[in-house]
Scaffold this motif. Sequence first.
Motif, short mmCIF file in Angstrom:
data_model
loop_
_atom_site.label_atom_id
_atom_site.label_comp_id
_atom_site.label_asym_id
_atom_site.label_seq_id
_atom_site.Cartn_x
_atom_site.Cartn_y
_atom_site.Cartn_z
N ILE A 1 0.84 -1.20 0.00
CA ILE A 1 0.00 0.00 0.00
C ILE A 1 0.88 1.25 0.00
CG2 ILE A 1 -1.88 -1.15 1.23
CD1 ILE A 1 -1.08 0.38 3.76
N ASP A 2 0.31 2.36 -0.47
CA ASP A 2 1.04 3.63 -0.46
C ASP A 2 0.03 4.76 -0.28
OD1 ASP A 2 4.10 4.42 -1.62
OD2 ASP A 2 2.64 6.05 -1.37
N LYS A 3 0.41 5.77 0.48
CA LYS A 3 -0.52 6.88 0.70
C LYS A 3 -0.60 7.78 -0.54
CE LYS A 3 2.86 9.77 3.12
NZ LYS A 3 3.12 10.58 4.31
N SER B 1 11.05 9.34 -2.24
CA SER B 1 12.33 9.95 -2.60
C SER B 1 13.02 9.19 -3.72
CB SER B 1 13.27 9.94 -1.39
OG SER B 1 12.83 10.85 -0.42
N THR B 2 12.71 7.90 -3.85
CA THR B 2 13.38 7.09 -4.87
C THR B 2 13.27 7.74 -6.25
OG1 THR B 2 12.80 5.11 -3.60
CG2 THR B 2 13.51 4.78 -5.86
N VAL B 3 12.12 8.35 -6.51
CA VAL B 3 11.87 8.95 -7.83
C VAL B 3 13.00 9.92 -8.23
CG1 VAL B 3 10.32 10.58 -9.01
CG2 VAL B 3 9.36 8.72 -7.64
N GLY C 1 15.09 0.27 3.76
CA GLY C 1 15.25 1.54 3.07
C GLY C 1 15.49 2.66 4.06
N GLU C 2 15.05 3.86 3.70
CA GLU C 2 15.36 5.01 4.55
C GLU C 2 14.70 4.93 5.92
OE1 GLU C 2 15.34 8.68 2.34
OE2 GLU C 2 15.58 9.85 4.18
N SER C 3 13.60 4.19 6.04
CA SER C 3 12.96 4.13 7.36
C SER C 3 13.73 3.24 8.34
CB SER C 3 11.49 3.72 7.26
OG SER C 3 11.36 2.58 6.49
C1 LIG Z 1 16.01 14.52 -4.66
C2 LIG Z 1 16.70 13.31 -4.09
C3 LIG Z 1 17.81 12.80 -4.74
C4 LIG Z 1 18.44 11.67 -4.24
N1 LIG Z 1 19.50 11.16 -4.93
C5 LIG Z 1 20.03 9.97 -4.54
C6 LIG Z 1 21.01 9.33 -5.34
O1 LIG Z 1 21.42 9.85 -6.38
N2 LIG Z 1 21.49 8.12 -4.93
C7 LIG Z 1 21.04 7.52 -3.78
O2 LIG Z 1 21.48 6.42 -3.46
N3 LIG Z 1 20.10 8.12 -3.01
C8 LIG Z 1 19.59 9.33 -3.36
N4 LIG Z 1 18.62 9.91 -2.58
C9 LIG Z 1 18.11 9.20 -1.40
C10 LIG Z 1 17.22 8.04 -1.83
O3 LIG Z 1 16.51 8.40 -2.98
C11 LIG Z 1 16.22 7.64 -0.75
O4 LIG Z 1 16.83 7.50 0.49
C12 LIG Z 1 15.57 6.29 -1.09
O5 LIG Z 1 15.13 6.28 -2.42
C13 LIG Z 1 14.43 5.99 -0.15
O6 LIG Z 1 13.69 4.91 -0.66
P1 LIG Z 1 12.59 4.21 0.22
O7 LIG Z 1 12.03 3.12 -0.60
O8 LIG Z 1 13.15 3.90 1.54
O9 LIG Z 1 11.50 5.37 0.46
P2 LIG Z 1 10.71 6.30 -0.57
O10 LIG Z 1 11.19 6.15 -1.96
O11 LIG Z 1 10.70 7.65 0.00
O12 LIG Z 1 9.24 5.67 -0.54
C14 LIG Z 1 8.44 5.71 0.61
C15 LIG Z 1 7.00 5.50 0.21
O13 LIG Z 1 6.22 5.28 1.38
C16 LIG Z 1 4.97 5.93 1.25
N5 LIG Z 1 4.45 6.18 2.60
C17 LIG Z 1 5.00 6.99 3.54
N6 LIG Z 1 4.25 6.99 4.66
C18 LIG Z 1 3.20 6.18 4.43
C19 LIG Z 1 2.07 5.77 5.20
N7 LIG Z 1 1.84 6.24 6.44
N8 LIG Z 1 1.17 4.91 4.66
C20 LIG Z 1 1.36 4.45 3.39
N9 LIG Z 1 2.40 4.80 2.61
C21 LIG Z 1 3.31 5.65 3.12
C22 LIG Z 1 5.31 7.18 0.46
O14 LIG Z 1 4.18 7.71 -0.17
C23 LIG Z 1 6.38 6.69 -0.51
O15 LIG Z 1 5.85 6.29 -1.73
C24 LIG Z 1 17.98 11.07 -3.05
C25 LIG Z 1 16.88 11.59 -2.39
C26 LIG Z 1 16.23 12.70 -2.90
C27 LIG Z 1 15.05 13.26 -2.19
#
Ligand SMILES: Cc1cc2nc3c(=O)[nH]c(=O)nc-3n(C[C@H](O)[C@H](O)[C@H](O)COP(=O)(O)OP(=O)(O)OC[C@H]3O[C@@H](n4cnc5c(N)ncnc54)[C@H](O)[C@@H]3O)c2cc1C
Lengths: 99, 551
Positions: free
Chosen positions: B34-36, B44-46, B366-368
Amino acid sequence: MSQLVVKIDRSEMRTDQYEIDLKTGRTVLEAVEAIYNHHDPSLAYRYSCRTGLCTTCMMLINGKPGLSCMKMAEPGEDGVLHLAPLPKGRTIKDLIKEV
Amino acid sequence: MDEITTDILVIGSGAAGLAASVYAAESSQQILVIDKGAIGRSGSTVGAVQIASLGSWSHREDSLDAYQQDIRESGRGLSSPVLTDVLVQDISARLEDLLQWGLKLDKNEHNDILVAATSGHTTPRSISSKKGKTGLAILQVLTKRAKNSSNIKRWSDVITLELVKANGRVAGAVVLDLKENKSYLIRCKTVILATGGIGQLYPTTSNPAQSTGDGFALSLTAGAALVDMEQIQFYPVSLIHPSSLSGLCLSFYHSAKLYNRNGERFMDKYEPETMENTTRDKLAIAIASEVEEGLGTPGGGVWVDATGNIEEVKRQFHHEYQLCLDRGVDLARKQAEAGPAAHFIMGGIWIDGDAASTTPGLYAAGESAGGLHGGNRLGNNALSECIVFGARAGKAAARESARMKSIMAGVPLQTKKADKMINVISNSEQGTERSYACKKAVQALMGEYVGVVRSTKGLLQAKAEIKVIEEKLDQVKITSSLDFYSKEILDYIEAVLMVTTAQAIVEAALTRKESRGAHHNKNFPEQLTEAKHTIVKVENGKMTVQEEGEV
Ligand SMILES: Cc1cc2nc3c(=O)[nH]c(=O)nc-3n(C[C@H](O)[C@H](O)[C@H](O)COP(=O)(O)OP(=O)(O)OC[C@H]3O[C@@H](n4cnc5c(N)ncnc54)[C@H](O)[C@@H]3O)c2cc1C
Ligand code: FES
């Protein structure tokens, strides 16, 4: 400061009109946010990255599909900035499409 | 409340959540992700540009040891040896999987894989896809795979309010389908949290709208421990103007020049050997210190000059260059105003090598998750973390779920926070406070008191102000109809979760009485000899912090 008139086609066949400050360099998304923050908290819209990558902020801007975080908030030919949800697919509310 | 069952619930669909789903789906378990926001397009991955990895492209002198050494060096004593070991061991195999599933790496003019150098990595090991739209490219590959897996269901626009427990285990979640404002109880065997970072707790951030740190608040309430929450990376050089691009990372800073308001190339004072090409913690602290001393630009930052390396900027970071140019910032001709923006949290949910949290049934990736990067994350190691630990979480959750006989159907699941939130929303007509304004207030105080340079007095002030916002949130006013999607409701839930996460960050920061990594307290400017972790928990409804040695 001069004003920008924004007309938004919303759910339930409603079109609402807002007048916001005309600022140079303001994106459509910033204009929509200003409306939500200061004029109408019931307005629903979607965005995420603000940098033209996620495409979730797409809407009809003066009749053409565009990314609201990338397009400048400028009036169309009739002097009004006209916003509407994309025509294809189900609209969840106002400017938000189902994904 | 209607109920839904699945074996594994994955919350969040960035690189970590989608990787977890795809690897979990290699078992016969049923997975619901699920995703909000919109699945696969809301984190941030985008925005991620490159990924660090070992592979056929590795330089001769690179190795598992060299890579691990770089991460540990940069972690300032806080990087977990268990987690760094897993990262370097697994990364090439995970990247190989992505390549098999269709990821295409960018090549140079000789048709060799393009490998870039990144500050703090002793050897170039950053690769990319889709001309630097690497995060998007990885999401596309994983989304396609998820769509083709018959045991994965995807659900967009659903926010998690609370993780619920039964018999001491996390056994589900209360979620709200934002499309119709309808709440559901999801029952499952295991939960994987992959909700990303905390950038939106700050007024200036590179992060997307959804990075409100929900996962930290959710896991605390479920009893899980958070590690080193004070360790927040501020991207040192991000754009200040125009407002529409404020927080945009200028990825080329290592080869640009930075000047203060007097035209001094101030890095000479801080890091004479590396100058601007230093790690993000050091550069952010240097910039913030210049501003504190009154040497900042009118917009509260420093000048960045990329005119000397503009060809490299155009080639390697074309999207950023073009975006700036389109908004009137011509990097080829003029200096731009730049400063630190909240970018990444090194701290997070305390996990083991299989991404299991300290609460049974709950995994995080991931980041969390926290602990891998310690006091400073090296560039491009975040995406690597997502795919390695996403996969670990998915596989481990699938193994554990397969061992469990059944979903605990019929077992009463206790909820505390979710009921209250739903109640406040239902009675919000009488309220007075705008939820968006509460979010802004959290951002303002975090920027003011919990930014790059901190002080004990400021942190105590932050603690007091957060409390006030928490109380205001009970009086929230929602004007839009409760039958449809309402941004006010989304903002309200996010604000409630932001408050708990902000409290955890402030408590951890108050506990670390030294300056280490990204945590800089001007009342304790020195780094202590022994590195200790801060561990935040909620016990009997009260937030506690402990310090612990190597974890
Ligand atoms: C602009 C930018 C550039 C970056 N560049 C790089 C790079 O070049 N190389 C690198 O390694 N890293 C980079 N980073 C860091 C990296 O992108 C992130 O740390 C990583 O992608 C995080 O991925 P994730 O899957 O943990 O979380 P995210 O990709 O942030 O995904 C989290 C998801 O959880 C969902 N969510 C959150 N809370 C809830 C909830 N309560 N209920 C349901 N859904 C929820 C959100 O909607 C989101 O879709 C960059 C970050 C940013 C912002
Ligand atoms: S908000 Fe992501 S493309 Fe506009």
